[in-house]
Design a protein around this motif. Sequence first.
Motif, PDB file in Angstrom:
ATOM      1  N   THR A  73      17.689   2.392  -8.446  1.00  0.00           N
ATOM      2  CA  THR A  73      18.831   2.240  -7.547  1.00  0.00           C
ATOM      3  C   THR A  73      18.886   3.391  -6.561  1.00  0.00           C
ATOM      4  OG1 THR A  73      20.073   1.081  -9.271  1.00  0.00           O
ATOM      5  CG2 THR A  73      21.339   1.987  -7.446  1.00  0.00           C
ATOM      6  N   TYR A  74      18.708   4.629  -7.083  1.00  0.00           N
ATOM      7  CA  TYR A  74      18.717   5.798  -6.202  1.00  0.00           C
ATOM      8  C   TYR A  74      17.610   5.707  -5.152  1.00  0.00           C
ATOM      9  CZ  TYR A  74      17.465  10.441  -4.613  1.00  0.00           C
ATOM     10  OH  TYR A  74      17.114  11.507  -3.824  1.00  0.00           O
ATOM     11  N   LEU A  75      16.398   5.359  -5.581  1.00  0.00           N
ATOM     12  CA  LEU A  75      15.274   5.315  -4.641  1.00  0.00           C
ATOM     13  C   LEU A  75      15.434   4.188  -3.624  1.00  0.00           C
ATOM     14  CD1 LEU A  75      12.283   6.129  -7.016  1.00  0.00           C
ATOM     15  CD2 LEU A  75      13.125   7.516  -5.108  1.00  0.00           C
ATOM     16  N   SER A  76      16.048   3.079  -4.012  1.00  0.00           N
ATOM     17  CA  SER A  76      16.272   2.005  -3.041  1.00  0.00           C
ATOM     18  C   SER A  76      17.229   2.467  -1.943  1.00  0.00           C
ATOM     19  CB  SER A  76      16.817   0.761  -3.738  1.00  0.00           C
ATOM     20  OG  SER A  76      18.133   0.971  -4.230  1.00  0.00           O
ATOM     21  N   LEU A  77      18.212   3.302  -2.312  1.00  0.00           N
ATOM     22  CA  LEU A  77      19.122   3.861  -1.307  1.00  0.00           C
ATOM     23  C   LEU A  77      18.394   4.828  -0.390  1.00  0.00           C
ATOM     24  CD1 LEU A  77      22.220   4.464  -3.622  1.00  0.00           C
ATOM     25  CD2 LEU A  77      22.039   2.739  -1.825  1.00  0.00           C
ATOM     26  N   GLU A  78      17.538   5.652  -0.966  1.00  0.00           N
ATOM     27  CA  GLU A  78      16.781   6.597  -0.139  1.00  0.00           C
ATOM     28  C   GLU A  78      15.775   5.872   0.759  1.00  0.00           C
ATOM     29  OE1 GLU A  78      17.881   9.319   0.350  1.00  0.00           O
ATOM     30  OE2 GLU A  78      17.679  10.805  -1.237  1.00  0.00           O
ATOM     31  N   GLN A  79      15.195   4.789   0.261  1.00  0.00           N
ATOM     32  CA  GLN A  79      14.250   4.031   1.086  1.00  0.00           C
ATOM     33  C   GLN A  79      14.957   3.366   2.264  1.00  0.00           C
ATOM     34  OE1 GLN A  79      12.395   1.725  -2.159  1.00  0.00           O
ATOM     35  NE2 GLN A  79      10.415   2.551  -1.484  1.00  0.00           N
ATOM     36  N   ALA A  80      16.215   2.986   2.059  1.00  0.00           N
ATOM     37  CA  ALA A  80      16.973   2.438   3.184  1.00  0.00           C
ATOM     38  C   ALA A  80      17.181   3.496   4.258  1.00  0.00           C
ATOM     39  CB  ALA A  80      18.325   1.914   2.694  1.00  0.00           C
ATOM     40  N   ARG A  81      17.238   4.737   3.852  1.00  0.00           N
ATOM     41  CA  ARG A  81      17.432   5.837   4.810  1.00  0.00           C
ATOM     42  C   ARG A  81      16.130   6.251   5.475  1.00  0.00           C
ATOM     43  NH1 ARG A  81      18.796  11.894   2.757  1.00  0.00           N
ATOM     44  NH2 ARG A  81      18.598  12.978   4.771  1.00  0.00           N
ATOM     45  N   TYR A  82      15.066   6.416   4.671  1.00  0.00           N
ATOM     46  CA  TYR A  82      13.803   6.932   5.210  1.00  0.00           C
ATOM     47  C   TYR A  82      12.874   5.821   5.704  1.00  0.00           C
ATOM     48  CZ  TYR A  82      14.899  11.552   3.320  1.00  0.00           C
ATOM     49  OH  TYR A  82      15.475  12.754   3.066  1.00  0.00           O
ATOM     50  N   GLY A  83      13.115   4.611   5.309  1.00  0.00           N
ATOM     51  CA  GLY A  83      12.267   3.510   5.744  1.00  0.00           C
ATOM     52  C   GLY A  83      10.860   3.622   5.193  1.00  0.00           C
ATOM     53  N   ASP A  84       9.873   3.373   6.049  1.00  0.00           N
ATOM     54  CA  ASP A  84       8.471   3.377   5.615  1.00  0.00           C
ATOM     55  C   ASP A  84       7.947   4.765   5.281  1.00  0.00           C
ATOM     56  OD1 ASP A  84       8.434   0.679   5.953  1.00  0.00           O
ATOM     57  OD2 ASP A  84       7.598   0.738   7.988  1.00  0.00           O
ATOM     58  N   ARG A  85       8.704   5.816   5.590  1.00  0.00           N
ATOM     59  CA  ARG A  85       8.243   7.179   5.287  1.00  0.00           C
ATOM     60  C   ARG A  85       8.275   7.448   3.779  1.00  0.00           C
ATOM     61  NH1 ARG A  85      11.660  11.289   7.438  1.00  0.00           N
ATOM     62  NH2 ARG A  85       9.998  12.687   6.712  1.00  0.00           N
ATOM     63  N   LEU A  86       9.066   6.691   3.048  1.00  0.00           N
ATOM     64  CA  LEU A  86       9.178   6.902   1.601  1.00  0.00           C
ATOM     65  C   LEU A  86       8.599   5.701   0.865  1.00  0.00           C
ATOM     66  CD1 LEU A  86      10.159   8.404  -0.900  1.00  0.00           C
ATOM     67  CD2 LEU A  86      12.429   7.380  -0.572  1.00  0.00           C
ATOM     68  N   ARG A  87       7.533   5.963   0.122  1.00  0.00           N
ATOM     69  CA  ARG A  87       6.892   4.927  -0.685  1.00  0.00           C
ATOM     70  C   ARG A  87       6.985   5.322  -2.160  1.00  0.00           C
ATOM     71  NH1 ARG A  87       4.213   6.044   3.839  1.00  0.00           N
ATOM     72  NH2 ARG A  87       2.922   7.644   2.826  1.00  0.00           N
ATOM     73  N   VAL A  88       7.112   4.332  -3.015  1.00  0.00           N
ATOM     74  CA  VAL A  88       7.317   4.582  -4.442  1.00  0.00           C
ATOM     75  C   VAL A  88       6.339   3.743  -5.255  1.00  0.00           C
ATOM     76  CG1 VAL A  88       8.978   4.590  -6.350  1.00  0.00           C
ATOM     77  CG2 VAL A  88       9.777   4.976  -4.005  1.00  0.00           C
ATOM     78  N   ARG A  89       5.743   4.345  -6.264  1.00  0.00           N
ATOM     79  CA  ARG A  89       4.852   3.647  -7.193  1.00  0.00           C
ATOM     80  C   ARG A  89       5.374   3.879  -8.611  1.00  0.00           C
ATOM     81  NH1 ARG A  89       3.832   2.059  -2.995  1.00  0.00           N
ATOM     82  NH2 ARG A  89       1.856   1.985  -1.855  1.00  0.00           N
ATOM     83  N   TYR A  90       5.488   2.798  -9.381  1.00  0.00           N
ATOM     84  CA  TYR A  90       5.967   2.879 -10.759  1.00  0.00           C
ATOM     85  C   TYR A  90       4.830   2.526 -11.713  1.00  0.00           C
ATOM     86  CZ  TYR A  90      10.589   2.704  -8.554  1.00  0.00           C
ATOM     87  OH  TYR A  90      11.689   2.962  -7.773  1.00  0.00           O
ATOM     88  N   ASP A  91       4.700   3.322 -12.771  1.00  0.00           N
ATOM     89  CA  ASP A  91       3.709   3.063 -13.821  1.00  0.00           C
ATOM     90  C   ASP A  91       4.405   3.284 -15.166  1.00  0.00           C
ATOM     91  OD1 ASP A  91       1.527   2.747 -15.421  1.00  0.00           O
ATOM     92  OD2 ASP A  91       0.469   4.551 -14.761  1.00  0.00           O
ATOM     93  N   ILE A  92       5.083   2.255 -15.633  1.00  0.00           N
ATOM     94  CA  ILE A  92       5.953   2.371 -16.805  1.00  0.00           C
ATOM     95  C   ILE A  92       5.393   1.537 -17.950  1.00  0.00           C
ATOM     96  CG2 ILE A  92       8.303   2.128 -17.672  1.00  0.00           C
ATOM     97  CD1 ILE A  92       8.019   4.097 -15.346  1.00  0.00           C
ATOM     98  N   ASP A  93       5.125   2.193 -19.065  1.00  0.00           N
ATOM     99  CA  ASP A  93       4.698   1.494 -20.275  1.00  0.00           C
ATOM    100  C   ASP A  93       5.893   0.711 -20.832  1.00  0.00           C
ATOM    101  OD1 ASP A  93       3.813   0.652 -22.720  1.00  0.00           O
ATOM    102  OD2 ASP A  93       3.141   2.615 -23.416  1.00  0.00           O
ATOM    103  N   PRO A  94       5.762  -0.594 -21.072  1.00  0.00           N
ATOM    104  CA  PRO A  94       6.903  -1.369 -21.596  1.00  0.00           C
ATOM    105  C   PRO A  94       7.491  -0.800 -22.886  1.00  0.00           C
ATOM    106  CG  PRO A  94       5.149  -2.840 -20.862  1.00  0.00           C
ATOM    107  CD  PRO A  94       4.593  -1.450 -20.784  1.00  0.00           C
TER     108      PRO A  94
END
Length: 441
Positions: free
Chosen positions: A290-311
């Motif tokens: 949720t936090y990163l989605s808010l920051e991505q709305a602010r920074y746009g394409d400058r902020l990219r996120v990759r998730y690698d989460i073991d279930p």
Amino acid sequence: MRGGSTILAAVLVGLWALVYLVTQVLVDPALSVLPTLAAGTVLSVAAVLGYPSALRGPRGSRLAGPQPDPGVRPIAAAGRSMPLRSGLTPDAARRTAELIRPLLGGDAIAIADRERVLAFVGPGADHHLVGGALQTKVTARAIERGRTVVVRDRSGMGCPEADCPLQTAVIAPLAIGSRVVGALKVYRVQPEPPPRGLVEDMASMLSLHLELAEMDRERRLSAHARLDALRAQINPHFLFNILNTIASKARTDPEEARQLLLRLSDFFRYAVRQDGHFAEFAQEYFFVRTYLSLEQARYGDRLRVRYDIDPQVLTSRVPVLMIQPLVENAVKHGIADKVEGGTIHLKARVDPLTRTTSIRVSDDGVGIRPEVLARLTNGDGGVAPAGPVEHDGEPDQTRAGGGVGLRNISERLGSLFGERYDLSIQSTRSGTVVDLRVPLR
């Protein structure tokens, strides 16, 4: 035991010498190496298994030697499950009195704080009322002086009740450090008082449990304070910038602005209302996204996120509000200062062998300045739990989240896990990696 080992070694040497004499000297022709080794090995194994060596101990040794005091084991067993470990409360005092009564050779057991009787079990309970003021003067004297008092006759008891059946007593103070907080009282209806040494030993054990309970309470208060500090640390600039982003979106894309408001509401609702010190990783993961989605709305394409989460990580429990500040540091101090932006990686794993949950937050941003990194860490990459980071004699406000925040996290982890955690930082000009490892819950 050492003598038994020496004898066994001598026996083995003699056996091998006998094997050599028979197979190589007396037999003509001499046997080959393989039969010789086989014979020696068989005889050695038989000697070791048949001999009561130092490794096994002599047969019947469990019956030899002095037997332990029959009272030691019950007292030790009681100590491991002492209810006073939760603090000096009426319920804990009552359960403790019932537990230790058969161990101390008394007819009645009482536990009191400095002002009132918390528990009373046995004869005299009709007037030594639980919750009432201390009845015997000797109890007040033991608490006031911090010393054990032995009462050897009815007149020395000081009980105002004329028909009180209690004649003798041993009253030992209960202390937390040097501060006396109460008393353990063991009464008898016979002329001979209870064993003083036994009562004092039990009082010392109870005092130890009270000290541990006090430490637990202080640790919980410290952990609560750290959690409140993390909540208060949510950057007002973040809120201001997100609201500006939502305001601009309201003119160009009202639906997206509405979605951002809902996410912002979810973000603050979780941060403020989350109870306790632990939550499932899945909840923290949703909070971070949720936090990163808010920051991505602010920074746009400058902020990219990759998730690698073991279930498997999703059901493990981790400290509340522990991952989001690490991700926020990566955004503010890694990606925000980089013109072309960058990528943040969040990786989480469970190690069933070491029973730990490991979390890594990394970025390919500008990195942390060496002098700031040196003040943050203790030389081996671990975060040093100390005071605020300073820069040129003044607090480093631009990196307050990274300095004070990381140290706050480290101190909170210490209050929750002691030494059973690891928080480390590695940073270069090409990015920063923060590794967190906590016990699996």
